[in-house]
Design an enzyme around this catalytic site. Structure first.
Site, PDB file in Angstrom:
ATOM      1  N   GLY A 121     -11.870 -71.775 -30.498  1.00 40.59           N
ATOM      2  CA  GLY A 121     -10.398 -71.549 -30.701  1.00 40.59           C
ATOM      3  C   GLY A 121     -10.001 -71.191 -29.178  1.00 40.59           C
ATOM      4  O   GLY A 121     -10.810 -71.357 -28.007  1.00 40.59           O
TER       5      GLY A 121
ATOM      6  N   LEU B 296      -9.208 -68.337 -27.417  1.00 40.87           N
ATOM      7  CA  LEU B 296      -9.579 -67.351 -26.677  1.00 40.87           C
ATOM      8  C   LEU B 296     -11.343 -67.595 -26.800  1.00 40.87           C
ATOM      9  O   LEU B 296     -11.996 -67.339 -25.858  1.00 40.87           O
ATOM     10  CB  LEU B 296      -9.326 -66.020 -27.449  1.00 40.87           C
ATOM     11  CG  LEU B 296     -10.098 -64.862 -27.048  1.00 40.87           C
ATOM     12  CD1 LEU B 296      -9.778 -64.383 -25.377  1.00 40.87           C
ATOM     13  CD2 LEU B 296      -9.770 -63.661 -27.746  1.00 40.87           C
TER      14      LEU B 296
ATOM     15  N   ILE C 253     -16.276 -67.800 -42.017  1.00 40.84           N
ATOM     16  CA  ILE C 253     -16.213 -66.380 -42.102  1.00 40.84           C
ATOM     17  C   ILE C 253     -15.541 -65.888 -43.288  1.00 40.84           C
ATOM     18  O   ILE C 253     -15.960 -64.657 -43.840  1.00 40.84           O
ATOM     19  CB  ILE C 253     -15.492 -65.703 -40.984  1.00 40.84           C
ATOM     20  CG1 ILE C 253     -14.019 -65.993 -41.161  1.00 40.84           C
ATOM     21  CG2 ILE C 253     -15.968 -65.726 -39.563  1.00 40.84           C
ATOM     22  CD1 ILE C 253     -13.051 -65.180 -39.750  1.00 40.84           C
TER      23      ILE C 253
ATOM     24  N   ALA D 111      -9.769 -66.701 -36.506  1.00 35.96           N
ATOM     25  CA  ALA D 111      -8.559 -66.399 -37.382  1.00 35.96           C
ATOM     26  C   ALA D 111      -7.775 -67.358 -37.872  1.00 35.96           C
ATOM     27  O   ALA D 111      -7.806 -68.560 -37.285  1.00 35.96           O
ATOM     28  CB  ALA D 111      -7.647 -65.351 -36.403  1.00 35.96           C
ATOM     29  N   TYR D 112      -6.745 -67.225 -38.709  1.00 29.51           N
ATOM     30  CA  TYR D 112      -5.753 -68.145 -39.075  1.00 29.51           C
ATOM     31  C   TYR D 112      -4.449 -67.910 -38.248  1.00 29.51           C
ATOM     32  O   TYR D 112      -3.999 -66.670 -38.444  1.00 29.51           O
ATOM     33  CB  TYR D 112      -5.335 -67.953 -40.588  1.00 29.51           C
ATOM     34  CG  TYR D 112      -4.239 -68.868 -41.124  1.00 29.51           C
ATOM     35  CD1 TYR D 112      -4.447 -70.128 -42.039  1.00 29.51           C
ATOM     36  CD2 TYR D 112      -2.923 -68.779 -40.859  1.00 29.51           C
ATOM     37  CE1 TYR D 112      -3.485 -70.625 -42.309  1.00 29.51           C
ATOM     38  CE2 TYR D 112      -1.856 -69.611 -41.049  1.00 29.51           C
ATOM     39  CZ  TYR D 112      -2.340 -70.487 -41.867  1.00 29.51           C
ATOM     40  OH  TYR D 112      -1.162 -71.530 -42.379  1.00 29.51           O
TER      41      TYR D 112
ATOM     42  N   THR E 134      -3.428 -58.105 -33.311  1.00 27.04           N
ATOM     43  CA  THR E 134      -2.195 -58.728 -32.919  1.00 27.04           C
ATOM     44  C   THR E 134      -1.105 -57.626 -32.752  1.00 27.04           C
ATOM     45  O   THR E 134      -1.101 -56.657 -33.711  1.00 27.04           O
ATOM     46  CB  THR E 134      -1.839 -59.847 -33.866  1.00 27.04           C
ATOM     47  OG1 THR E 134      -0.515 -60.300 -33.303  1.00 27.04           O
ATOM     48  CG2 THR E 134      -1.723 -59.566 -35.007  1.00 27.04           C
ATOM     49  N   ASP E 135      -0.150 -57.895 -31.922  1.00 22.11           N
ATOM     50  CA  ASP E 135       1.236 -57.139 -31.961  1.00 22.11           C
ATOM     51  C   ASP E 135       2.052 -57.063 -32.906  1.00 22.11           C
ATOM     52  O   ASP E 135       2.721 -56.508 -33.412  1.00 22.11           O
ATOM     53  CB  ASP E 135       1.919 -57.569 -30.547  1.00 22.11           C
ATOM     54  CG  ASP E 135       2.300 -58.933 -30.550  1.00 22.11           C
ATOM     55  OD1 ASP E 135       1.447 -59.598 -31.119  1.00 22.11           O
ATOM     56  OD2 ASP E 135       3.324 -59.298 -29.908  1.00 22.11           O
TER      57      ASP E 135
ATOM     58  N   TYR F 273       1.470 -63.365 -41.762  1.00 19.06           N
ATOM     59  CA  TYR F 273       0.383 -63.242 -40.791  1.00 19.06           C
ATOM     60  C   TYR F 273       0.228 -62.046 -40.108  1.00 19.06           C
ATOM     61  O   TYR F 273      -1.059 -61.591 -40.160  1.00 19.06           O
ATOM     62  CB  TYR F 273       0.794 -64.303 -39.400  1.00 19.06           C
ATOM     63  CG  TYR F 273      -0.174 -64.063 -38.111  1.00 19.06           C
ATOM     64  CD1 TYR F 273      -1.311 -64.733 -38.224  1.00 19.06           C
ATOM     65  CD2 TYR F 273       0.564 -63.522 -37.047  1.00 19.06           C
ATOM     66  CE1 TYR F 273      -2.199 -64.371 -37.088  1.00 19.06           C
ATOM     67  CE2 TYR F 273      -0.379 -63.315 -36.049  1.00 19.06           C
ATOM     68  CZ  TYR F 273      -1.627 -63.836 -35.680  1.00 19.06           C
ATOM     69  OH  TYR F 273      -2.527 -63.837 -34.796  1.00 19.06           O
TER      70      TYR F 273
HETATM   71  N1  LIG Z   1      -2.449 -66.841 -30.013  1.00 14.95           N
HETATM   72  C1  LIG Z   1      -1.782 -65.764 -29.722  1.00 14.95           C
HETATM   73  O1  LIG Z   1      -0.692 -65.642 -29.050  1.00 14.95           O
HETATM   74  C2  LIG Z   1      -2.327 -64.623 -30.389  1.00 14.95           C
HETATM   75  C3  LIG Z   1      -1.669 -63.321 -30.399  1.00 14.95           C
HETATM   76  C4  LIG Z   1      -1.999 -62.048 -30.401  1.00 14.95           C
HETATM   77  C5  LIG Z   1      -3.360 -62.067 -31.265  1.00 14.95           C
HETATM   78  N2  LIG Z   1      -3.878 -63.144 -31.488  1.00 14.95           N
HETATM   79  C6  LIG Z   1      -5.180 -63.141 -31.923  1.00 14.95           C
HETATM   80  O2  LIG Z   1      -6.390 -63.602 -31.105  1.00 14.95           O
HETATM   81  C7  LIG Z   1      -7.587 -64.175 -31.676  1.00 14.95           C
HETATM   82  C8  LIG Z   1      -7.693 -65.150 -31.200  1.00 14.95           C
HETATM   83  O3  LIG Z   1      -6.631 -66.126 -31.218  1.00 14.95           O
HETATM   84  P1  LIG Z   1      -6.462 -67.747 -30.665  1.00 14.95           P
HETATM   85  O4  LIG Z   1      -5.202 -68.072 -30.391  1.00 14.95           O
HETATM   86  O5  LIG Z   1      -7.630 -67.997 -29.679  1.00 14.95           O
HETATM   87  O6  LIG Z   1      -6.818 -68.535 -31.929  1.00 14.95           O
HETATM   88  P2  LIG Z   1      -7.110 -69.854 -32.220  1.00 14.95           P
HETATM   89  O7  LIG Z   1      -6.976 -70.783 -31.284  1.00 14.95           O
HETATM   90  O8  LIG Z   1      -6.299 -70.376 -33.659  1.00 14.95           O
HETATM   91  O9  LIG Z   1      -8.641 -70.045 -32.667  1.00 14.95           O
HETATM   92  C9  LIG Z   1      -9.287 -69.642 -33.953  1.00 14.95           C
HETATM   93  C10 LIG Z   1     -10.255 -70.206 -34.192  1.00 14.95           C
HETATM   94  O10 LIG Z   1     -10.827 -69.892 -35.499  1.00 14.95           O
HETATM   95  C11 LIG Z   1     -11.313 -71.132 -36.254  1.00 14.95           C
HETATM   96  N3  LIG Z   1     -11.320 -70.789 -37.778  1.00 14.95           N
HETATM   97  C12 LIG Z   1     -10.415 -70.746 -38.638  1.00 14.95           C
HETATM   98  N4  LIG Z   1     -10.951 -70.646 -39.753  1.00 14.95           N
HETATM   99  C13 LIG Z   1     -12.090 -70.384 -39.746  1.00 14.95           C
HETATM  100  C14 LIG Z   1     -12.989 -69.774 -40.608  1.00 14.95           C
HETATM  101  N5  LIG Z   1     -13.011 -69.410 -41.906  1.00 14.95           N
HETATM  102  N6  LIG Z   1     -14.434 -69.372 -40.128  1.00 14.95           N
HETATM  103  C15 LIG Z   1     -14.609 -69.836 -38.818  1.00 14.95           C
HETATM  104  N7  LIG Z   1     -13.643 -69.860 -37.874  1.00 14.95           N
HETATM  105  C16 LIG Z   1     -12.540 -70.348 -38.338  1.00 14.95           C
HETATM  106  C17 LIG Z   1     -10.175 -72.041 -36.117  1.00 14.95           C
HETATM  107  O11 LIG Z   1     -10.747 -73.267 -36.458  1.00 14.95           O
HETATM  108  P3  LIG Z   1      -9.478 -74.253 -36.678  1.00 14.95           P
HETATM  109  O12 LIG Z   1      -8.266 -74.413 -35.608  1.00 14.95           O
HETATM  110  O13 LIG Z   1     -10.014 -75.594 -36.991  1.00 14.95           O
HETATM  111  O14 LIG Z   1      -8.738 -73.784 -37.659  1.00 14.95           O
HETATM  112  C18 LIG Z   1     -10.336 -71.884 -34.314  1.00 14.95           C
HETATM  113  O15 LIG Z   1     -11.133 -72.403 -33.773  1.00 14.95           O
HETATM  114  C19 LIG Z   1      -7.102 -64.117 -33.022  1.00 14.95           C
HETATM  115  O16 LIG Z   1      -7.716 -63.243 -33.790  1.00 14.95           O
HETATM  116  C20 LIG Z   1      -5.641 -64.011 -33.315  1.00 14.95           C
HETATM  117  O17 LIG Z   1      -4.984 -63.296 -34.422  1.00 14.95           O
HETATM  118  C21 LIG Z   1      -3.695 -64.279 -31.033  1.00 14.95           C
END
Ligand SMILES: NC(=O)c1ccc[n+]([C@@H]2O[C@H](COP(=O)([O-])OP(=O)(O)OC[C@H]3O[C@@H](n4cnc5c(N)ncnc54)[C@H](OP(=O)(O)O)[C@@H]3O)[C@@H](O)[C@H]2O)c1
Length: 297
Positions: A9, A11, A35, A63-64, A104-105, A128
């Site tokens: 992902g 991060l 997971i 995460a989703y 998340t916020d 979400y």
């Molecule tokens: N992005 C934002 O603006 C934001 C803001 C606040 C908080 N967050 C939090 O920060 C964290 C990282 O976010 P991110 O933006 O880096 O997320 P991301 O790019 O969507 O990465 C999440 C990763 O988890 C994988 N994944 C999905 N289902 C899974 C499963 N069942 N088992 C194992 N891996 C799985 C995804 O694969 P696929 O892509 O193939 O589904 C993806 O590689 C998350 O907890 C998110 O809630 C993000």
């Protein structure tokens, strides 16, 4: 060693690079070790233990994250954001490992105008946000050695995000409408990844909930104006594009979003003694990297 979950992902990839750069022993997994399946997680951790390695930290970046789609894919979203962290918390407890879980916020309603502290009551306004909130509660109740980091408005080199979307559109369009009544704090994944490494490298760990974003606050409109200014400065944007402020009510999305989701970082700064860069400075460094590497948008 560290088990980095969600290493493909946005991060997760940033963290993986940093762990490699710092020669920290780790293993990374993504969807291939889902997971949502506790048996698969145990099988994987057994395979590590058989190599005489001890998992000391699990860092969950999986995460989703599709906020609008979650309104329709509620069950899948809950599987990944609620039962996923629940499984990891059980496993961490069994392995006597510590767990860092990213949240998340969006656990907050956004009906305020001063920064949220870790103690403020949660009231998510979309699927979400609710799923992430329930995931947090389970992590805290199942694993005493857990640390939850709530962050917001993430962007970085390794995923689709607002900055890339804006840079592309600004090069194509003569004007863009951007929401001006949602306020938050843009956050560079590289800064967050560095903080996570700082925390796990400390001799003494203080578990619990922490907020981390870049310093400062802005609306999406103000964020996009700065992206445009810096994009032009660094020659990444070669087009003239007017950015116009609009209201959330003029930009319909499936999921409701918090209008104000600035997080107070006082706790993480005090407990872990970290300095946090302002969002404008981090955005500038991010665009400098894009420019330096000649990245094609
Ligand atoms: N992005 C934002 O603006 C934001 C803001 C606040 C908080 N967050 C939090 O920060 C964290 C990282 O976010 P991110 O933006 O880096 O997320 P991301 O790019 O969507 O990465 C999440 C990763 O988890 C994988 N994944 C999905 N289902 C899974 C499963 N069942 N088992 C194992 N891996 C799985 C995804 O694969 P696929 O892509 O193939 O589904 C993806 O590689 C998350 O907890 C998110 O809630 C993000």
């Amino acid at each position: 060693m560290i088990w980095l979950v969600g290493n493909k992902g946005m991060l997760g990839r940033e963290l993986e690079l940093l762990l490699k750069e710092k020669s920290i022993d780790f293993v990374g997994t993504d969807k291939e070790v889902s997971i949502t399946d506790l048996n698969i997680l145990y099988e994987f951790s057994d395979s590590i233990t058989k190599k005489n390695k001890k998992i000391r930290w699990i860092i969950n970046c999986a995460a989703y994250t599709m906020v609008d789609k979650a309104e329709d894919e509620t069950s899948l979203c809950y599987d990944i954001n609620v039962f996923g962290p629940q499984n990891l918390a059980k496993l961490a407890c069994d392995l006597d490992a510590s767990l860092i879980h990213i949240s998340t916020d969006y656990v907050f309603s956004g009906d305020t105008d001063s920064p949220y502290s870790e103690e403020n009551p949660k009231a998510p306004c979309c699927v979400y946000g609710s799923s992430k909130s329930e995931g947090e509660d389970l992590v805290l109740s199942l694993c005493k050695n857990s640390l939850i980091i709530r962050t917001a408005w993430l962007y970085g080199r390794y995923g689709h995000n607002f900055v890339y979307t804006m840079l592309k559109l600004m090069n194509q369009k003569d004007h863009l409408n951007v929401v001006d009544d949602q306020v938050g704090s843009p956050t560079w994944t590289k800064d967050l990844a560095n903080v996570i490494i700082t925390i796990i490298s400390k001799a003494e760990i203080h578990y619990g909930i922490y907020h981390y974003t870049n310093e400062g606050q802005c609306s999406w409109f103000e964020f996009s104006k700065e992206i445009y200014r810096l994009g032009v400065t660094y020659g990444i944007i070669k087009n003239q594009c007017e950015i116009r402020p609009i209201k959330t009510s003029e930009y319909k999305t499936k999921a409701k979003r918090p209008l104000y989701s600035v997080l107070s970082k006082e706790k993480i700064k005090r407990v872990y003694r970290i300095d946090i860069p302002h969002w404008k400075l981090s955005l500038q460094k991010f665009l400098e990297e894009i420019k330096r590497d000649g990245e094609v948008l």
